[in-house]
Write a protein that holds these residues in place. Structure first.
Motif, PDB file in Angstrom:
ATOM      1  N   PRO A 496     104.796 -33.544  20.900  1.00  0.00           N
ATOM      2  CA  PRO A 496     104.240 -34.464  21.908  1.00  0.00           C
ATOM      3  C   PRO A 496     104.259 -33.899  23.313  1.00  0.00           C
ATOM      4  O   PRO A 496     103.351 -34.145  24.098  1.00  0.00           O
ATOM      5  CB  PRO A 496     105.149 -35.697  21.778  1.00  0.00           C
ATOM      6  CG  PRO A 496     105.680 -35.646  20.393  1.00  0.00           C
ATOM      7  CD  PRO A 496     105.836 -34.186  20.075  1.00  0.00           C
ATOM      8  N   TYR A 504      98.238 -37.655  22.266  1.00  0.00           N
ATOM      9  CA  TYR A 504      98.746 -37.758  20.898  1.00  0.00           C
ATOM     10  C   TYR A 504      97.867 -36.961  19.942  1.00  0.00           C
ATOM     11  O   TYR A 504      96.736 -36.581  20.279  1.00  0.00           O
ATOM     12  CB  TYR A 504      98.812 -39.224  20.447  1.00  0.00           C
ATOM     13  CG  TYR A 504      97.494 -39.978  20.538  1.00  0.00           C
ATOM     14  CD1 TYR A 504      96.587 -39.989  19.480  1.00  0.00           C
ATOM     15  CD2 TYR A 504      97.175 -40.690  21.688  1.00  0.00           C
ATOM     16  CE1 TYR A 504      95.398 -40.687  19.569  1.00  0.00           C
ATOM     17  CE2 TYR A 504      95.991 -41.394  21.795  1.00  0.00           C
ATOM     18  CZ  TYR A 504      95.097 -41.386  20.730  1.00  0.00           C
ATOM     19  OH  TYR A 504      93.908 -42.064  20.825  1.00  0.00           O
ATOM     20  N   TRP A 639     112.554 -34.434  19.006  1.00  0.00           N
ATOM     21  CA  TRP A 639     111.495 -33.491  18.681  1.00  0.00           C
ATOM     22  C   TRP A 639     112.124 -32.210  18.130  1.00  0.00           C
ATOM     23  O   TRP A 639     113.324 -31.994  18.249  1.00  0.00           O
ATOM     24  CB  TRP A 639     110.649 -33.162  19.917  1.00  0.00           C
ATOM     25  CG  TRP A 639     110.031 -34.374  20.549  1.00  0.00           C
ATOM     26  CD1 TRP A 639     109.690 -35.540  19.934  1.00  0.00           C
ATOM     27  CD2 TRP A 639     109.700 -34.545  21.934  1.00  0.00           C
ATOM     28  NE1 TRP A 639     109.156 -36.428  20.839  1.00  0.00           N
ATOM     29  CE2 TRP A 639     109.150 -35.849  22.084  1.00  0.00           C
ATOM     30  CE3 TRP A 639     109.798 -33.731  23.074  1.00  0.00           C
ATOM     31  CZ2 TRP A 639     108.713 -36.336  23.307  1.00  0.00           C
ATOM     32  CZ3 TRP A 639     109.345 -34.216  24.290  1.00  0.00           C
ATOM     33  CH2 TRP A 639     108.815 -35.504  24.407  1.00  0.00           C
ATOM     34  N   ASN A 748     112.453 -40.320  23.324  1.00  0.00           N
ATOM     35  CA  ASN A 748     111.190 -39.576  23.277  1.00  0.00           C
ATOM     36  C   ASN A 748     110.380 -39.911  24.526  1.00  0.00           C
ATOM     37  O   ASN A 748     109.339 -40.565  24.475  1.00  0.00           O
ATOM     38  CB  ASN A 748     110.407 -39.912  22.006  1.00  0.00           C
ATOM     39  CG  ASN A 748     111.086 -39.420  20.768  1.00  0.00           C
ATOM     40  OD1 ASN A 748     112.095 -38.721  20.839  1.00  0.00           O
ATOM     41  ND2 ASN A 748     110.554 -39.766  19.616  1.00  0.00           N
ATOM     42  N   GLN A 751     106.726 -40.731  25.149  1.00  0.00           N
ATOM     43  CA  GLN A 751     106.207 -41.701  24.190  1.00  0.00           C
ATOM     44  C   GLN A 751     106.759 -43.099  24.440  1.00  0.00           C
ATOM     45  O   GLN A 751     106.374 -44.037  23.751  1.00  0.00           O
ATOM     46  CB  GLN A 751     106.548 -41.245  22.767  1.00  0.00           C
ATOM     47  CG  GLN A 751     105.878 -39.934  22.382  1.00  0.00           C
ATOM     48  CD  GLN A 751     106.393 -39.382  21.066  1.00  0.00           C
ATOM     49  OE1 GLN A 751     107.581 -39.097  20.916  1.00  0.00           O
ATOM     50  NE2 GLN A 751     105.499 -39.223  20.107  1.00  0.00           N
TER      51      GLN A 751
END
Length: 1090
Positions: A496, A504, A639, A748, A751
């Motif tokens: 990401p 995305y 991630w 994240n 996000q």
């Protein structure tokens, strides 16, 4: 009634309300309300900036200067991602090829033993003991070592060997089963070796054509409903897709008078089972006949439709309504079936591969050879499969001829228990050309939910052929091998942070269905506090149903055609479970993933997403210190910065791995080979830079802590594009924090909603929000979350580097607001002086950019949509252009289809009968499993099951419409709106001002004039009704989107032997079957239909 409007500063025309000049006797004092907004905004911005350290962080970036703004190359990025995904999937494809080779060699070396006896670990029986402590089965229930394994979601597994699951409709010690179990044991070394070569592999397995399922690692198999194991690998999508090429099928059902009773029920179940074997690459239709031909679905006349989940369910429901009467006219029905296949093939649609007609009947007076010669000879490209329903075999010869003369298969189905096994035989007939050609094709399935908890998966599978020379022309399919691939593992290859905030990646299939997408929602909670339920059509969500702005389907069509390219379009992206919406432009880049049916796309928002901050750490030896955990973290996003084995992941976090990687790198010797090799240097450098820049906040947050208590600040935080989060709690006891899991939920960074909204609003603004409907919870201890984006710029384009924020008590936030709105700014008119907190004639609200209430004098209003409180004023703000109204459709909705109705008196009288039948059915099922392992599951749990009153609601897929609102901050920020509305016998005054440097709007509205010109309304999604217009309904159902056929088709081989076309079943009348037949008759007579 008079409605008119004037907008200060913009001069808009006529709308709803009369706008009064500043200082007029009518309405509020414009100066006061504007000053309220300005003072509150200034105080709020000063407080938010001070405690979050946002300005300090901006200064630190500027002084560091070891960064540059780089333009993103979307085309290059998507091609790099696609190449990485191809390499990753190639290892899975190689693993499944190894399994195929091993299976075929093992079978070739095996000599069939008709008298075989074999011990093997049956997944349903392993480790099971009887009352005396002995194995429940002498040969199939060994002790089987199981140990929890994190890689398999902590499920107890055996990593040393596989075990075998056998469904209830297959005898677990039949010679065919035992022989195949024996030779397939040789797959274990390959299973283990595959896992060592590729540690990301999950489940590996072999599905045998005899019905058993060998799975690695070995697990204890959990039975299904009613403790009956109904899982038959042969009717799973991965098995059928690997075993056959795509197909066009017409199912022809006899509904003449002779089919009444149990025969028609068996026929319906047969149709259901055939439909269940179809995939999205197949096309089909169902017709029923007596003296006339009836199309089960009136929209599907003389055509075939794609076997989507919706179409399959629609036709299955139609079949369930069939009733038997009249005479059977085979000639008309067969003619209609052949013409349908021919005409549909001429349209250029369909599979362009296998074609078949399935005839379901209890007998035919003759074979109608002239029809088959007219349409199907001499090549016999349309196969015919005939299913003779019932015990009598007097008219079986013509039915058998239809199949045998047309390269199909004939079988007899005497009971409901026979359906599953007999239907599946057509799969192996269709596989013959492929087997004879030795054409091993690799297939990839649609996404599906793994039942063991490993989330969304796709399966790579290959058929296994009988390679013995003496049977080479028989076309014997031995089974299918498969490997599950978690979609999440695939998406780790599209990090990401490479795409940035609000960017995305997504993947679709050749049919345009989503394999993965941020807006794919496979489960939903329908009732407050209820458990999530899986949507029945989650694995056939079309790209056009999530990228709803692609109205012309340009993006979808290009990706289905596997093109490489890009396009830009305006999009509406929902947030927070469809409670908020963002509107911006996305640039899409797309390309194919080689040797798969998949295409990859990435979306990058414009303009801020087109550029990113690229920082460097000049002295890498000093990069370690900022990464070492202190009072403010840091923590990393979830991630994949480093590729870790399962053993390594058990002992270290991604942050630990990066630290070890840097330690080895700095030493320049004796590196950990795994860590050094498998950490992504580019991502690690990004983390190092972010950690170093944000380290300045450590001492700053601690230094300003002393002033935090009186302002109600609970926590401060910063999140970076590289996934670094720092945070600090100002509470003496962090456990007292209102949202203790906030940091964990937002790891994240880019996000997270706080990050997305701050970036979307732009530089110099804070975004403030409260939990939705918080006021209705009676919980006064909650926080306001604030966040602001740190944009960097060097003379040209700007980019988001980080987002800083805080959480403060709502009570403190409200006090700040009411303090700012309690003073008069215009002392020359003291008679006009008003106060939000003390004046009964005015109601003051602080609204956010979505129209949700952040502050109100009425605590129960907090977090609610303002339209629920005052629909008239909300509509007025829309008309003034302050809020844009945005209509969205959720194509992944679920709606209630039935409610728990009260039981009628007659039904209550039947309860004793129902209870008795239920008990006998339970006893019968136990007897079946214990004595025969004979599959009566469909009969017992399907045909005999009834839903009692009060059993709860049922849900089905539907489209839901929702209207959302988004503030239009492009209006004149200095002036705002002031005026009044004519409401029956009074005038309702209002004043609306934007709160500077925020997403907030201050609304002051007169409370003494009730005004209900527009009813109050909420934002709850509602089912979309497409009406009863037959033409429109049929157009919708028949609409065919662009799709791409699979590359290969195997439907013919000149050496195929058509003589192996089936035989009549060997029938034995049993007391149990007579009992069940009797129970079925009673059920039809007395039990309510579901």
């Amino acid at each position: 009634m008079r409605w008119s409007v004037m907008l200060f500063g913009l001069g808009f025309g006529l709308f709803f309300a009369q706008i009064t000049p500043s200082g007029s006797q009518q309405g509020f004092n414009d100066v006061d309300v504007r000053k309220w907004a300005e003072n509150f905004g200034a105080n709020l911005y000063r407080l938010s900036t001070y405690f979050s350290g946002a300005d300090l962080l901006r200064t630190e970036y500027k002084e560091n200067n070891n960064w540059q703004i780089v333009k993103m190359n979307g085309t290059e990025m998507v091609q790099k991602f696609a190449k990485d995904m191809f390499d990753n999937l190639a290892s899975k494809r190689s693993a499944v090829e190894s399994l195929t080779h091993q299976a075929e060699e093992a079978n070739k070396a095996h000599d069939y033993d008709a008298n075989i006896e074999l011990q093997y670990p049956n997944a349903m029986l392993i480790n099971k003991k009887d009352d005396k402590g002995n194995p429940v089965h002498p040969r199939l229930a060994p002790d089987f070592m199981l140990k929890e394994n994190e890689h398999f979601n902590d499920i107890p597994v055996n990593m040393e060997q596989s075990d075998v699951q056998v469904p209830v409709n297959v005898y677990n010690e039949a010679p065919d089963v035992l022989n195949a179990v024996k030779w397939s044991k040789n797959l274990d070394p390959v299973f283990i070796d595959n896992g060592k070569k590729d540690p990301t592999l999950t489940w590996q397995y072999f599905g045998s054509s005899t019905g058993f399922f060998r799975q690695y690692p070995g697990i204890e198999w959990e039975p299904g409903a009613n403790d009956i194991d109904e899982y038959d690998c042969r009717n799973r999508g991965w098995y059928i897709q690997a075993a056959t090429s795509p197909k066009d099928i017409v199912i022809v059902v006899d509904r003449s008078g002779s089919m009444k009773g149990l025969r028609l029920e068996i026929a319906k179940q047969t149709v259901d089972t055939i439909i269940d074997t179809m995939s999205d690459n197949d096309f089909f239709n169902v017709i029923a006949f007596n003296k006339d031909v009836t199309y089960i679905e009136k929209c599907f006349v003389n055509t075939l439709v794609q076997a989507t989940s919706d179409n399959k369910e629609l036709l299955k429901n139609g079949v369930r309504q069939l009733q038997a009467d009249g005479m059977a006219n085979f000639e008309t029905s067969l003619d209609a079936a052949f013409q349908m296949l021919r005409d549909f093939n001429n349209t250029g649609q369909g599979s362009w591969c296998n074609q078949a007609i399935m005839v379901i009947t209890d007998g035919a007076p003759r074979n109608y050879e002239q029809i088959f010669r007219r349409y199907n000879h001499p090549d016999r490209r349309v196969r015919v499969f005939s299913y003779l329903i019932g015990r009598e075999v007097g008219e079986s010869a013509p039915v058998k001829w239809m199949a045998c003369a047309n390269k199909g298969y004939y079988t007899q189905i005497a009971t409901l228990a026979d359906v599953q096994e007999n239907v599946m035989k057509y799969i192996h007939v269709l596989s013959r050309p492929m087997v004879i050609r030795r054409a091993h094709g690799t297939i990839w399935t649609n996404v599906y939910m793994d039942s063991s908890g490993l989330a969304l998966m796709t399966t790579v599978a290959r058929p296994v052929f009988d390679m013995k020379n003496q049977t080479s022309l028989e076309g014997n399919l031995l089974g299918v091998v498969g490997i599950d691939v978690p979609v999440s593992e695939l998406m780790k290859l599209a990090p990401p942070l490479k795409m940035g905030v609000n960017g995305y990646a997504f993947v679709i299939t050749n049919n345009g269905y989503i394999l993965t997408h941020p807006d794919l929602r496979p489960t939903v909670v329908m009732e407050p506090g209820g458990d999530p339920i899986t949507k029945p059509n989650y694995n056939s969500v079309d790209l056009g149903e999530v990228e709803i702005s692609d109205t012309e389907e340009k993006l979808r069509t290009s990706m289905v055609k596997r093109e490489t390219g890009s396009l830009t379009m305006k999009v509406q992206e929902h947030l927070d479970n469809m409670k908020r919406v963002m509107v911006h432009y996305n640039s899409y880049y797309f390309t194919k993933i080689d040797e798969t049916p998949f295409s990859l796309g990435i979306a990058i928002p414009s303009p801020y997403g087109q550029f990113f901050v690229q920082g460097t750490v000049k002295d890498r030896s000093k990069g370690l210190d900022p990464l070492r955990k202190g009072a403010t973290g840091p923590v990393l996003a979830k991630w994949k910065y480093c590729q870790l084995t399962t053993a390594e992941a058990n002992n270290m976090t991604q942050l630990d791995a990066i630290v070890r990687y840097l330690e080895n790198d700095n030493k320049g010797s004796a590196k950990s080979p795994v860590i050094a090799k498998q950490c992504n240097r580019e991502l690690v450098d990004h983390v190092m830079f972010d950690a170093a820049i944000t380290e300045v906040l450590d001492s700053y947050w601690i230094a300003v802590k002393g002033n935090s208590t009186k302002h109600g600040i609970q926590q401060v935080f910063v999140g970076t594009k590289g996934g670094v989060t720092r945070f600090y709690s100002y509470l003496e006891h962090p456990d007292e924090m209102t949202e203790r899991d906030f940091i964990n939920k937002t790891k994240n960074t880019i996000q997270a909603t706080y990050y997305k909204r701050a970036a979307e609003l732009g530089p110099g603004y804070f975004v403030y929000s409260v939990p939705f409907d918080q006021g209705l919870s009676n919980d006064t201890n909650f926080v306001v979350t604030a966040s602001t984006a740190i944009f960097l710029q060097k003379g040209g384009p700007r980019a988001v580097a980080a987002v800083a924020g805080l959480q403060m008590n709502h009570e403190s936030f409200s006090n700040l607001f009411f303090a700012a709105t309690a003073k008069c700014a215009d002392s020359t008119r003291p008679e006009d002086c008003i106060s939000c907190d003390e004046d009964d004639d005015v109601d003051c609200y602080l609204l956010d950019d979505g129209g949700y209430i952040v502050v109100s004098e009425q605590s129960e209003d907090i977090g609610r949509f303002y339209g629920e409180i005052d629909g008239t004023m909300m509509s007025e703000m829309e008309e003034l252009g302050l809020y844009d109204k945005i209509d969205l459709i959720d194509y992944q909705g679920m709606c209630r289809t039935t409610s728990a109705d009260s039981t009628a008196a007659a039904s209550r009288l039947l309860n004793p009968i129902m209870n008795l039948i239920g008990y006998v059915l339970w006893w019968s099922k136990e007897l079946v499993v214990l004595l025969a392992q004979f599959s009566l599951y469909n009969l017992l749990s399907g045909q005999f099951e009834y839903t009692s009153a009060g059993s709860g609601p049922e849900y089905a897929p539907c489209d839901k419409g929702v209207t959302l609102y988004k503030a239009n901050f492009s209006i004149n920020k200095e002036m705002g709106f002031d005026g009044y509305m004519d409401c029956n016998d009074c005038q309702k005054s209002f004043s609306i001002k934007l709160v500077p440097k925020s997403n907030l709007i201050l609304l002051a509205v007169g409370s003494s004039c009730p005004c209900n010109l527009v009813s109050n309304f909420d934002l709850v999604p509602q089912e979309v009704s497409y009406g009863s217009n037959d033409t429109l309904l049929c157009e919708r159902r028949l609409s065919q989107k662009e799709r791409r056929r699979p590359d290969k088709c195997y439907n013919y081989h000149a050496k195929e032997d058509p003589k192996k076309c089936g035989r009549a079943s060997s029938l034995v009348v049993s007391p149990l079957l007579l009992l069940l037949t009797l129970l079925f008759t009673v059920k039809e007579a007395f039990l309510p239909r579901t």
